[in-house]
Every structure is written in C-alpha cells, then in structure tokens.
Design an enzyme around this catalytic site. Structure first.
Site, PDB file in Angstrom:
ATOM      1  N   LYS A  90       0.828  -1.209   0.000  1.00  0.00           N
ATOM      2  CA  LYS A  90       0.000   0.000   0.000  1.00  0.00           C
ATOM      3  C   LYS A  90       0.863   1.261   0.000  1.00  0.00           C
ATOM      4  O   LYS A  90       0.364   2.353  -0.286  1.00  0.00           O
ATOM      5  CB  LYS A  90      -0.955   0.003   1.188  1.00  0.00           C
ATOM      6  N   ASP A  91       2.158   1.113   0.314  1.00  0.00           N
ATOM      7  CA  ASP A  91       3.056   2.268   0.367  1.00  0.00           C
ATOM      8  C   ASP A  91       3.934   2.396  -0.872  1.00  0.00           C
ATOM      9  O   ASP A  91       4.841   3.233  -0.900  1.00  0.00           O
ATOM     10  CB  ASP A  91       3.966   2.168   1.608  1.00  0.00           C
ATOM     11  N   ARG A 136      -7.355   9.162   2.367  1.00  0.00           N
ATOM     12  CA  ARG A 136      -8.487   8.223   2.348  1.00  0.00           C
ATOM     13  C   ARG A 136      -9.155   8.152   3.712  1.00  0.00           C
ATOM     14  O   ARG A 136     -10.384   8.233   3.820  1.00  0.00           O
ATOM     15  CB  ARG A 136      -8.008   6.821   1.944  1.00  0.00           C
ATOM     16  N   ARG A 137      -8.365   7.968   4.753  1.00  0.00           N
ATOM     17  CA  ARG A 137      -8.942   7.861   6.095  1.00  0.00           C
ATOM     18  C   ARG A 137      -9.616   9.163   6.505  1.00  0.00           C
ATOM     19  O   ARG A 137     -10.709   9.150   7.080  1.00  0.00           O
ATOM     20  CB  ARG A 137      -7.857   7.484   7.097  1.00  0.00           C
ATOM     21  N   ARG A 154       1.736  11.263  11.996  1.00  0.00           N
ATOM     22  CA  ARG A 154       2.510  10.297  11.232  1.00  0.00           C
ATOM     23  C   ARG A 154       3.480   9.585  12.164  1.00  0.00           C
ATOM     24  O   ARG A 154       3.685   9.989  13.287  1.00  0.00           O
ATOM     25  CB  ARG A 154       3.281  10.991  10.099  1.00  0.00           C
ATOM     26  N   ARG A 160       2.628   6.590  16.845  1.00  0.00           N
ATOM     27  CA  ARG A 160       1.245   7.066  16.765  1.00  0.00           C
ATOM     28  C   ARG A 160       0.486   6.779  18.061  1.00  0.00           C
ATOM     29  O   ARG A 160      -0.293   7.616  18.525  1.00  0.00           O
ATOM     30  CB  ARG A 160       0.541   6.415  15.579  1.00  0.00           C
TER      31      ARG A 160
END
Length: 313
Positions: A90-91, A136-137, A154, A160
């Site tokens: 995804k990255d 997206r989130r 981040r 986090r």
C-alpha cells in the site's frame, strides 16, 4: 547495516529498518527458507533508513509522497547491493521503474483498518480530534462524521500510539495487518470493510526484484500467492487508471474468487462531503475491468473530486 554476515547469503533482502518493516522482512525470509530448504542465515536482511521514516512532521503528500518509502531501497536494488526488496504494497507508488518487477506477493493479511480510541465510528465523541495523515482515512471519516476534526499524525505504530496517549488526538487509525505482524492485535477495534473500505493493497507484503534477474525471479516465485497477487495488481491498476496521487482520497477492496476479481471502490472529495461508489467484476489480470470502473467513478464525480485525480500515484 546487515543482520547476518557469518556466511555468504544466497539472497540479500533489502528492507526499511522500522519494527513493522523488519517483521515483514523476517516473514519473507522464513517463507523463502521454508520453500527452498535453506537455513535462515542464507537469507541476509539489509536495512535501509527510508526518507519517510526520517521526516515525521509533515504529511507525505507534501514532501514527496510514497517515493519516500522506496527511493533508498530502489537505489540499493538498482545498484545490486541487494537482490530484492520487501515492501508494504500500500506504500509503493503505482508507477514503478521498468527495471523492477513484483516477484512475489505473500498471502494477504487482514486488510481492515483499526480504530483506536473509540469502539466504532459512531461512538467517536462529538467534535473529537482524529489523528491521521492519510487522505483516504480523513475523507472517509469526514463522510461519516463531519463534526470531527482531522489532525495530522505520522510515524510508526509505537509513535502514533504515543501521540494518542500524549493527547495530540482523541482517536486514530492503524492497519490491522501491521498490528497483527507486531503482535499487537489486541489494540483497537477492526472496522467492518462493508462500511469502511481499506486502502489499495492494504495488508499485502510485496517483494520486488530486478526484472532481468531470472535467478531471483524464480526463487521468489516459490512464495508468490496467486489470489493475493491478483488482488494487489487489480487495486494498483485501478489507482493507475484513476490517476490517483498522494492527495487523492480513494478506497478499494478487491476480492479474488475462481480466477475473477470482484472490485468495489469509492472516491471522495477531501472534505468527505462527496462520495462516489462503484463495483465491477472481471477476469483476474484483465486491465479493462479497473479501467472501466475508474471511468465510471470519475464520470459521476464532481470537479471537487476529479481535480485530485489525473496524475500518476
């Protein structure tokens, strides 16, 4: 820089040095060794500190996007310092250098997001500060809960969670797969993907190699999971067709079943006020499926959504 150096390795795997990246590289090594009957020492893990791990005070979209996770590993792979690189798919940018190829996708883990700090989206306190730097989130949250405030957070999982504990935000999101790989599946509440759609290729570990390196390609093929590979390629084909970039708010969930892909995707305006959803079914590996869905989504979207697409991701 390396974990094993006692004997000449049969394969050198490049990886970022974050705890999650190391867990993914270790899983890859274990699968390779099991598939080929090697000792663990025969696969060397070569760690690289990625730019994305160094710069934590700004959103990725403002400082170079997903390339900040890959550029150092790309250099090492291109120069031959490593034989392959392990990535969270995804990255990884949608458009990659032609000299590289995805040699394997491991069996995909849980693709869901986890909410930390509340039991559900509906249970988030009125006006809460929600920590995320992912478009997206942020857009999906604001679509469900426009009363909330999005604040940028981040860093790796530990960072986090520490920021949440320090009060920088009231709730945040993490990937279920990452928590599982770190042995922290008890953190937060996984969100139902029927109502909260994941990121493209979330939960998938990919191994990239040089396209011309037939030896490494053959070695990696032994650990490639066909359904997961098909889902990841489909997700990435949709992003490419949309022209998604790091400012684009897009969620997609592809499911492999009997050599076919069932794809559901949503594009949002950044403020979450606009949401356009679509579905398509197609034979795995056929690019026309994602392309048709991308055209449908953008064709039904307003300028507020379309202006954030059209550039390579």
């Amino acid at each position: 820089m390396t974990e094993n150096s006692a004997s000449a390795p049969l394969l050198r795997l490049g990886t970022r040095e974050s705890p999650l990246a190391m867990a993914q590289a270790i899983e890859t090594r274990e699968r390779l060794c099991a598939a080929h009957g090697w000792e663990l020492s025969q696969v060397e893990l070569v760690t690289v500190k990625a730019s994305g791990d160094k710069i934590l005070d700004r959103p990725l979209a403002d400082i170079g996007g997903k390339a900040l996770w890959t550029k150092e590993l790309d250099q090492w792979l291109g120069e031959g310092h490593v034989d392959a690189c392990v990535h969270s798919m995804k990255d990884v940018e949608t458009l990659r250098p032609e000299v590289f190829m995805i040699g394997a996708i491991l069996p995909r883990a849980d693709r869901r997001d986890v909410l930390v700090g509340a039991e559900s989206i509906a249970d988030i306190a009125q006006g809460a500060r929600v920590g995320t730097s992912a478009p997206r989130r942020a857009a999906q949250l604001l679509n469900h809960r426009p009363d909330c405030e999005v604040v940028g957070i981040r860093g790796n999982v530990a960072t986090r969670l520490a920021k949440l504990e320090a009060g920088e935000a009231d709730v945040t999101f993490l990937a279920a797969a990452g928590l599982e790989r770190l042995g922290q599946s008890d953190v937060g509440v996984a969100l139902d993907e029927d109502t909260w759609i994941p990121a493209a290729a979330q939960g998938a570990i990919g191994i990239e190699c040089r396209a011309e390196d037939t030896r490494v390609r053959e070695l990696l093929s032994a650990i490639d999971d066909t359904p997961s590979h098909a889902e990841v390629l489909a997700d990435r084909a949709l992003l490419e067709a949309l022209g998604g970039n790091c400012h684009s708010s897009v969620a997609v969930d592809s499911r492999f079943d009997d050599a076919r892909i069932h794809m559901r995707a949503v594009v949002f305006s950044p403020d979450g006020q606009e949401r356009v959803e679509g579905k398509v079914e197609f034979a795995a590996g056929v690019a026309a499926g994602p392309q048709s869905l991308a055209c449908d989504l953008l064709g039904r979207s307003s300028y507020n959504i379309r202006k954030h697409f059209g550039q390579p991701a």
